[in-house]
Design a protein around this motif. Structure first.
Motif, PDB file in Angstrom:
ATOM      1  N   TYR A 107      37.538  33.364  34.529  1.00  0.00           N
ATOM      2  CA  TYR A 107      36.599  32.629  35.385  1.00  0.00           C
ATOM      3  C   TYR A 107      35.182  33.195  35.251  1.00  0.00           C
ATOM      4  N   GLY A 108      35.076  34.517  35.235  1.00  0.00           N
ATOM      5  CA  GLY A 108      33.768  35.145  35.081  1.00  0.00           C
ATOM      6  C   GLY A 108      33.142  34.857  33.732  1.00  0.00           C
ATOM      7  N   ALA A 109      33.983  34.850  32.674  1.00  0.00           N
ATOM      8  CA  ALA A 109      33.475  34.570  31.323  1.00  0.00           C
ATOM      9  C   ALA A 109      32.976  33.130  31.204  1.00  0.00           C
ATOM     10  N   ILE A 110      33.649  32.221  31.869  1.00  0.00           N
ATOM     11  CA  ILE A 110      33.271  30.805  31.795  1.00  0.00           C
ATOM     12  C   ILE A 110      32.014  30.522  32.618  1.00  0.00           C
ATOM     13  N   THR A 111      31.971  31.050  33.833  1.00  0.00           N
ATOM     14  CA  THR A 111      30.843  30.760  34.716  1.00  0.00           C
ATOM     15  C   THR A 111      29.630  31.628  34.424  1.00  0.00           C
ATOM     16  N   GLN A 112      29.876  32.782  33.762  1.00  0.00           N
ATOM     17  CA  GLN A 112      28.790  33.739  33.496  1.00  0.00           C
ATOM     18  C   GLN A 112      28.167  34.247  34.796  1.00  0.00           C
ATOM     19  N   LYS A 113      28.989  34.309  35.859  1.00  0.00           N
ATOM     20  CA  LYS A 113      28.517  34.793  37.147  1.00  0.00           C
ATOM     21  C   LYS A 113      29.531  35.787  37.714  1.00  0.00           C
ATOM     22  N   PRO A 114      29.091  36.703  38.593  1.00  0.00           N
ATOM     23  CA  PRO A 114      30.032  37.629  39.230  1.00  0.00           C
ATOM     24  C   PRO A 114      31.069  36.858  40.054  1.00  0.00           C
ATOM     25  N   VAL A 115      32.300  37.335  40.023  1.00  0.00           N
ATOM     26  CA  VAL A 115      33.370  36.678  40.772  1.00  0.00           C
ATOM     27  C   VAL A 115      33.474  37.294  42.158  1.00  0.00           C
ATOM     28  N   LYS A 116      33.470  36.455  43.175  1.00  0.00           N
ATOM     29  CA  LYS A 116      33.657  36.916  44.552  1.00  0.00           C
ATOM     30  C   LYS A 116      35.149  37.152  44.764  1.00  0.00           C
ATOM     31  N   ILE A 117      35.548  38.434  44.711  1.00  0.00           N
ATOM     32  CA  ILE A 117      36.959  38.790  44.615  1.00  0.00           C
ATOM     33  C   ILE A 117      37.783  38.284  45.796  1.00  0.00           C
ATOM     34  N   PHE A 118      37.298  38.440  47.006  1.00  0.00           N
ATOM     35  CA  PHE A 118      38.089  38.024  48.176  1.00  0.00           C
ATOM     36  C   PHE A 118      38.322  36.519  48.170  1.00  0.00           C
ATOM     37  N   ALA A 119      37.267  35.749  47.923  1.00  0.00           N
ATOM     38  CA  ALA A 119      37.398  34.286  47.915  1.00  0.00           C
ATOM     39  C   ALA A 119      38.292  33.828  46.769  1.00  0.00           C
ATOM     40  N   PHE A 120      38.165  34.500  45.621  1.00  0.00           N
ATOM     41  CA  PHE A 120      38.980  34.142  44.462  1.00  0.00           C
ATOM     42  C   PHE A 120      40.455  34.405  44.752  1.00  0.00           C
ATOM     43  N   LYS A 121      40.734  35.566  45.334  1.00  0.00           N
ATOM     44  CA  LYS A 121      42.120  35.923  45.646  1.00  0.00           C
ATOM     45  C   LYS A 121      42.721  34.957  46.654  1.00  0.00           C
ATOM     46  N   LYS A 122      41.936  34.554  47.634  1.00  0.00           N
ATOM     47  CA  LYS A 122      42.419  33.610  48.649  1.00  0.00           C
ATOM     48  C   LYS A 122      42.747  32.261  48.011  1.00  0.00           C
ATOM     49  N   GLU A 123      41.874  31.787  47.112  1.00  0.00           N
ATOM     50  CA  GLU A 123      42.126  30.523  46.429  1.00  0.00           C
ATOM     51  C   GLU A 123      43.365  30.639  45.536  1.00  0.00           C
ATOM     52  N   LEU A 124      43.515  31.779  44.872  1.00  0.00           N
ATOM     53  CA  LEU A 124      44.671  31.996  43.999  1.00  0.00           C
ATOM     54  C   LEU A 124      45.970  31.940  44.796  1.00  0.00           C
ATOM     55  N   GLU A 125      46.010  32.605  45.928  1.00  0.00           N
ATOM     56  CA  GLU A 125      47.220  32.606  46.761  1.00  0.00           C
ATOM     57  C   GLU A 125      47.573  31.195  47.220  1.00  0.00           C
ATOM     58  N   ALA A 126      46.564  30.431  47.635  1.00  0.00           N
ATOM     59  CA  ALA A 126      46.805  29.074  48.116  1.00  0.00           C
ATOM     60  C   ALA A 126      47.294  28.169  46.995  1.00  0.00           C
ATOM     61  N   THR A 127      46.717  28.325  45.813  1.00  0.00           N
ATOM     62  CA  THR A 127      47.101  27.478  44.680  1.00  0.00           C
ATOM     63  C   THR A 127      48.508  27.813  44.207  1.00  0.00           C
ATOM     64  N   MET A 128      48.854  29.094  44.182  1.00  0.00           N
ATOM     65  CA  MET A 128      50.205  29.495  43.800  1.00  0.00           C
ATOM     66  C   MET A 128      51.227  28.934  44.785  1.00  0.00           C
ATOM     67  N   ALA A 129      50.884  28.926  46.053  1.00  0.00           N
ATOM     68  CA  ALA A 129      51.792  28.382  47.063  1.00  0.00           C
ATOM     69  C   ALA A 129      52.027  26.894  46.833  1.00  0.00           C
ATOM     70  N   GLU A 130      50.986  26.167  46.483  1.00  0.00           N
ATOM     71  CA  GLU A 130      51.118  24.730  46.218  1.00  0.00           C
ATOM     72  C   GLU A 130      52.026  24.472  45.016  1.00  0.00           C
ATOM     73  N   LEU A 131      51.986  25.383  44.037  1.00  0.00           N
ATOM     74  CA  LEU A 131      52.822  25.240  42.839  1.00  0.00           C
ATOM     75  C   LEU A 131      54.196  25.894  43.018  1.00  0.00           C
TER      76      LEU A 131
END
Length: 248
Positions: A107-131
């Motif tokens: 994600y960081g390589a694609i966006t070329q921006k720092p990744v907000k770790i807490f928000a990213f982790k929260k989105e990851l957990e929610a997406t994994m739950a949906e799948l």
């Protein structure tokens, strides 16, 4: 008027000295889901790899246009940054790199921006739950010890987390049971919006039962020989690919 996302113009491609794509044309507009069907050896995987810029495949003539810009000679990493994503038919195992770290780094390589770790982790957990993926998989090595279905779900997880403009799914439904196909299809539907596009490459039609399809194309011997709506899927399920070339 629909806004073009991907244009393939009279594409000729060789690999190992043999011509595989022989003047292929295809347009995917924003908000559309296109399906490419065809028998083994028709050139489906060649098209996928050419769109992504795999160096093994040489474009001898024609163009790959993405969002109005010619990317025919663009390197793979630049194509990914522009918004192209490929879900692999046979995902690789990468020991020592966790699913979460892989996704965050990508994600960081694609966006070329720092990744907000807490928000990213929260989105990851929610997406994994949906799948319906166990959250512990986020800390496991990428695809290491994953079943075939878990690997395919992980590919959809990557698609949803990386937010590409055009996602290409190469045989994503291969080897999945009915329940897994439904979950993957739900992920595909969650990804879709009016600003992105989807190209599904398959010789099977299970996943298509649960996805709203815009256009269907049949690839035979390096060329698209038929295009149509969902009715073409039913025709192929009934009669197979035999005789379609004659219908050009």
């Amino acid at each position: 008027m629909a806004e073009k996302l991907l244009e393939i113009r009279d594409l000729h491609v060789t690999a190992s000295g043999r011509e595989i794509l022989k003047g292929l044309n295809l347009t995917v507009n924003k908000g559309e889901v296109h399906v490419l069907l065809g028998p083994n050896g028709a050139g489906k995987s060649t098209l996928v790899n050419t769109i992504m810029g795999h160096p093994q495949y040489k474009v001898t003539s024609g163009q790959v246009i993405f969002e109005g810009e010619d990317i025919t000679d663009t390197k793979t990493d630049e194509r990914a940054r522009r918004g192209l994503f490929l879900s692999f038919q046979s995902p690789e195992e990468i020991p020592g790199v966790s699913v979460e770290n892989f996704l965050r780094t990508s994600y960081g390589a694609i966006t070329q921006k720092p990744v907000k770790i807490f928000a990213f982790k929260k989105e990851l957990e929610a997406t994994m739950a949906e799948l319906k993926m166990d959250e512990s998989y986020a800390e496991r090595g990428l695809n290491v010890g994953f079943s075939g279905g878990e690997k395919k779900k992980n590919e959809i997880l990557q698609m949803l987390m990386l937010h590409p403009k055009l996602a290409i799914l190469d045989e994503t439904d291969s080897g999945l049971d009915v329940d897994a196909v439904k979950i993957v299809s739900q992920g595909v539907e969650k990804y879709k919006n009016a600003e992105n596009g989807l190209l599904i490459i398959t010789h099977n039609t299970k996943i298509l039962e649960f996805v709203d399809v815009s256009s269907v194309h049949v690839l035979v011997d390096g060329q698209i020989v038929r295009s149509g709506d969902r009715a073409l899927i039913d025709e192929i399920n009934t009669s197979g690919f035999t005789g379609l070339k004659a219908a050009v």
